[in-house]
Design an enzyme around this catalytic site. Structure first.
Site, mmCIF file in Angstrom:
data_model
loop_
_atom_site.group_PDB
_atom_site.id
_atom_site.type_symbol
_atom_site.label_atom_id
_atom_site.label_comp_id
_atom_site.label_asym_id
_atom_site.label_seq_id
_atom_site.Cartn_x
_atom_site.Cartn_y
_atom_site.Cartn_z
ATOM 1 N N LEU A 254 38.182 43.902 39.498
ATOM 2 C CA LEU A 254 38.552 44.541 40.524
ATOM 3 C C LEU A 254 36.656 43.829 41.382
ATOM 4 O O LEU A 254 36.135 42.809 41.769
ATOM 5 C CB LEU A 254 37.279 46.014 40.107
ATOM 6 N N LYS B 233 32.049 52.846 36.425
ATOM 7 C CA LYS B 233 32.077 51.743 35.792
ATOM 8 C C LYS B 233 31.125 51.231 34.877
ATOM 9 O O LYS B 233 30.291 51.087 35.206
ATOM 10 C CB LYS B 233 32.146 51.017 37.302
HETATM 11 S S1 IVH Z 1 39.876 48.626 35.840
HETATM 12 C C1 IVH Z 1 43.140 46.480 36.902
HETATM 13 N N1 IVH Z 1 37.594 50.765 35.093
HETATM 14 O O1 IVH Z 1 35.039 46.295 35.435
HETATM 15 C C2 IVH Z 1 42.040 47.102 37.137
HETATM 16 N N2 IVH Z 1 37.141 49.063 34.762
HETATM 17 O O2 IVH Z 1 35.027 44.227 37.609
HETATM 18 C C3 IVH Z 1 40.397 46.552 35.558
HETATM 19 N N3 IVH Z 1 34.980 47.870 34.129
HETATM 20 O O3 IVH Z 1 36.518 43.953 33.483
HETATM 21 C C4 IVH Z 1 39.641 47.434 34.630
HETATM 22 N N4 IVH Z 1 34.807 50.819 33.774
HETATM 23 O O4 IVH Z 1 35.725 45.425 31.987
HETATM 24 C C5 IVH Z 1 38.127 50.019 35.073
HETATM 25 N N5 IVH Z 1 36.607 52.885 34.351
HETATM 26 C C6 IVH Z 1 37.118 51.287 34.762
HETATM 27 C C7 IVH Z 1 36.108 50.425 34.187
HETATM 28 C C8 IVH Z 1 36.303 49.491 34.640
HETATM 29 C C9 IVH Z 1 33.926 49.297 34.180
HETATM 30 C C10 IVH Z 1 34.704 46.922 33.785
HETATM 31 C C11 IVH Z 1 35.830 45.931 33.192
HETATM 32 C C12 IVH Z 1 36.806 45.336 34.166
HETATM 33 C C13 IVH Z 1 35.491 44.840 35.580
HETATM 34 C C14 IVH Z 1 35.915 44.495 36.612
#
Ligand code: IVH
Length: 714
Positions: free
Chosen positions: A91, A126
């Site tokens: 992200l 997150k």
């Molecule tokens: S979406 C394409 N949703 O954050 C989107 N990620 O910095 C990819 N993460 O690798 C992830 N909570 O380990 C998403 N609610 C959430 C999340 C989340 C934690 C982590 C995940 C990802 C990282 C990216």
């Protein structure tokens, strides 16, 4: 440092190779041994490539450098690599309100939406763990893969199957040919603290934070280790999906929840940026109270159609962004280093800081663990912080690791006052003056903790031992806790210096001197309540009595085993006195044959009971109490009474802990490993080495269903 290898002199090449080799060794240790990687896999790989490109031109200079040559150092745990059906993206970050406005504006602009067309945005906390892709085929879990580099991850299926939150079978909700559920594997703060407490109790180094611990736990070769670490999983996305059950993010989350996955209850959808920002402030405010760590709020465009249209850059989707919380770091001054003495005599250094707010919490003390930590190295002498050793007067960077436990991240060397001296760790107990020593264990490793050798003659150990004695796990005396111990410990007229003194308080209170009811903070009613509570706790079960003695390595479960085996206080005391004076080792042999009792426990009991002061103190205490005999299963109780049983493989009808409790309640002993003493192996699907070993030893092996048949036959 980043010269072209072809432009390097042999000396330059050698210097850089030696440097990289050292760094690789250090990062390998941080990653494998401490679950605390400082760099990501890509940076690590780049380091290895740099080494290889120099070594190719200067093979002699690379001679003897081992770390960099170990093949696939990060994959050495032997997990199979799996290519993701759809890449696992990362992200982009937003830090300010402006950044968030920019994200929403960018989305609108990209989609060419009119200013007044609302764009529904879902805000999800997150999770601060590690992402996992779990593949279901026709509703059955077939594979779980880590993110890895986003394209290729590691197959950790066996370990993920041990996570309770991950359903193995979702056929009741869907039998889609392919459904990859993505989400975060994490460890709750409570489980993390409990693990660290257990590690501390067994003298092992503590883990840095829940995230790294979760990562390390997943990379265990033995799935039962992972299962014991109590990980959790929360779903927030997907990879390959044969057919979408919903066309919105919120709809997909609902579907996943129905299928049996945890989804975050703090997820909310908004049409207005102002509300999104307000939500961020709200979540930031309650963040510390959540049972798990989060490091921001993720915003996702709710419509999957719009998500598809927005697409992704090389590594990050355009339809999502992570709104991070303010960095939780602060500068302050290390005012003093104090060394405290705990119940087991461990000398623990504590940093006294100029109070500072870190992430909304005032921090004025942080633990410094041990003398090497102060010196800035780990037990193997590998540096743990750039600034080196900590000195009184240093300006330090305090952060809240895993957002819970504050720690000193580093120091600012430029601000070190002239004349600041390296800290000299005391070789004597600061409380009683006895020698403080670092024990060497059997394998010749020196303990990182220095301990006071004064035993119960050391008042620091005395007061801490007493606090433990009255604590919940031990005597649990209502209204007689830490505060009361501190009060009476230093009382001249009614001193409580050893456990027996608590129980003689009533008699002494009626003698000469100032009775409790006449003292400040007490009255007749509170005096009566206190003394009655003490009297009530005179009836105690044997296992609690043993726990309460606070003997190193002898905690709740060990005490239960001992109580169950010896049955009564008399025979327990008889056994430990034999163990303490045992020259031939027969008594010690019998004791260490008990399940989960090893040499550390036996040695510790022998040490405790070979000290006559301890023996006398226990006798004085026992004289005040009625110690109940342990309930021992009688021979006729059930068909498995008296058997030593091992459970292995996956169990369908009961949890592992449940199976253990059930067997024990039926009078069986449950052991974790197969030995000649094992009578029965209950093997579920996936049983491996234990099953083979049991076969080799000719041990009876039954299925879970057969176990139920057998125990109900009784
Ligand atoms: S979406 C394409 N949703 O954050 C989107 N990620 O910095 C990819 N993460 O690798 C992830 N909570 O380990 C998403 N609610 C959430 C999340 C989340 C934690 C982590 C995940 C990802 C990282 C990216």
């Amino acid at each position: 440092m980043h010269d072209e290898p072809s432009a390097m002199s042999p000396a330059q090449a050698k210097a850089e190779l030696v440097h990289i080799d050292g760094e690789i060794a250090r990062h390998n240790r941080l990653y494998h041994d401490y679950d605390a990687p400082e760099i990501d896999d890509a940076t690590f790989d780049a380091m290895r490539r740099r080494f290889a490109s120099i070594a190719e031109l200067f093979p002699d200079a690379a001679e003897g450098l081992k770390a960099s040559k170990s093949v696939g150092a990060r994959g050495t745990r032997g997990f199979e690599e799996v290519r993701h059906a759809r890449p696992m993206l990362s992200l982009a970050n937003a830090f300010t309100d402006e950044d968030v406005n920019g994200f929403v504006h960018g989305v609108r602009k990209f989609l060419a939406l009119a200013v007044d067309t609302p764009v529904r945005i879902v805000a999800e906390p997150k999770m601060d763990g590690l992402s996992m892709s779990i593949r279901y085929e026709s509703g059955l879990l077939v594979r779980a893969v880590t993110r890895g580099n986003g394209e290729v991850g590691e197959d950790v299926t066996a370990n993920v199957r041990g996570i309770d939150d991950v359903p193995q079978d979702i056929r009741a909700a869907t039998t889609l040919p392919v459904l990859e559920v993505r989400g975060e594997v994490y460890m709750t703060k409570a489980n993390f603290f409990a693990l660290n407490e257990a590690l501390t109790a067994s003298g092992k180094p503590v883990k840095a934070n829940p995230r790294n611990t979760a990562a390390g736990s997943l990379r265990q070769r033995d799935p039962s280790v992972t299962a014991n670490r109590k990980l959790n999983f929360m779903a927030y996305g997907w990879g390959e999906v044969s057919e979408f059950p919903s066309r919105t993010q919120t709809g997909m989350l609902e579907f996943l929840a129905k299928a049996g996955f945890k989804t975050n209850p703090l997820t909310v959808a908004f049409d207005d940026v102002a509300l999104i920002l307000e939500n961020h402030r709200g979540i930031s405010a309650i963040r510390a109270t959540l049972p798990y760590d989060i490091d921001g709020v993720v915003y996702k465009v709710d419509s999957l159609e719009l998500q598809d249209r927005l697409g992704a850059l090389s590594n990050t989707p355009r339809w999502a962004v992570a709104h991070k919380f303010d960095a939780e770091e602060a500068l302050t001054v290390l005012r003093d280093i104090e060394v405290q003495v705990g119940r087991t005599g461990a000398l623990s250094p504590v940093a006294r800081l100029e109070p500072v707010t870190v992430g909304g919490v005032v921090v004025s003390n942080v633990t410094l663990h041990n003398e090497e930590y102060i010196a800035g190295v780990d037990p193997d002498g590998i540096p743990i912080r750039a600034g080196g050793d900590l000195r009184v007067g240093d300006t330090v960077i305090v952060c809240r690791a895993g957002d819970v436990i504050p720690k000193i991240k580093d120091l600012v060397l430029d601000r070190r006052p002239a004349g600041a001296k390296p800290f000299v760790f005391p070789g004597k107990c600061p409380v009683c003056g006895s020698d403080a020593v670092r024990e060497t264990n059997k394998s010749g490793k020196v303990d990182s903790v220095r301990r006071c050798s004064g035993g119960i003659t050391c008042s620091a150990q005395g007061i801490e031992k007493l606090k433990y004695f009255v604590s919940r796990d031990a005597f649990d005396i209502d209204g007689f806790g830490e505060k009361q111990i501190e009060y009476f410990f230093s009382d001249v007229e009614l001193p409580v210096r050893e456990p027996a003194d608590i129980f003689t308080l009533r008699a002494r209170n009626d003698g000469s001197g100032r009775p409790i009811r006449t003292r400040e903070g007490f009255g007749a009613a509170s005096e009566a309540k206190l003394l009655d509570a003490i009297d009530e706790s005179r009836d105690i079960k044997l296992d609690r009595f043993i726990v309460a003695l606070g003997i190193r390595h002898v905690g709740q479960s060990t005490s239960k085993t001992l109580a169950r085996h010896y049955g009564s206080l008399t025979s327990f005391l008889h056994a430990v006195s034999e163990v303490a004076t045992d020259t031939k080792g027969t008594a010690a042999g019998e004791m260490s044959a008990l399940p989960d009792i090893g040499e550390a426990v036996v040695g510790s009991l022998a040490g405790f009971f070979s000290n006559l002061r301890n023996v006398d103190a226990v006798a004085r205490l026992a004289a005040e109490l009625r110690v109940g005999d342990a309930e021992r299963p009688t021979a006729t109780q059930s068909p498995v009474t008296g058997l030593t049983v091992v459970f292995t493989g996956s169990l369908a009808r009961m949890g592992r802990d449940e199976a253990k409790a059930m067997a024990e309640s039926l009078g069986a002993k449950v052991s974790g490993s197969i030995s000649a003493k094992t009578d029965l192996l209950v093997a579920g699907p996936g049983a491996g080495s234990k099953l083979n070993k049991a076969k080799d030893l000719g041990i009876e092996t039954i299925t879970e269903d057969e176990w139920f048949e057998r125990v109900s036959a009784g």
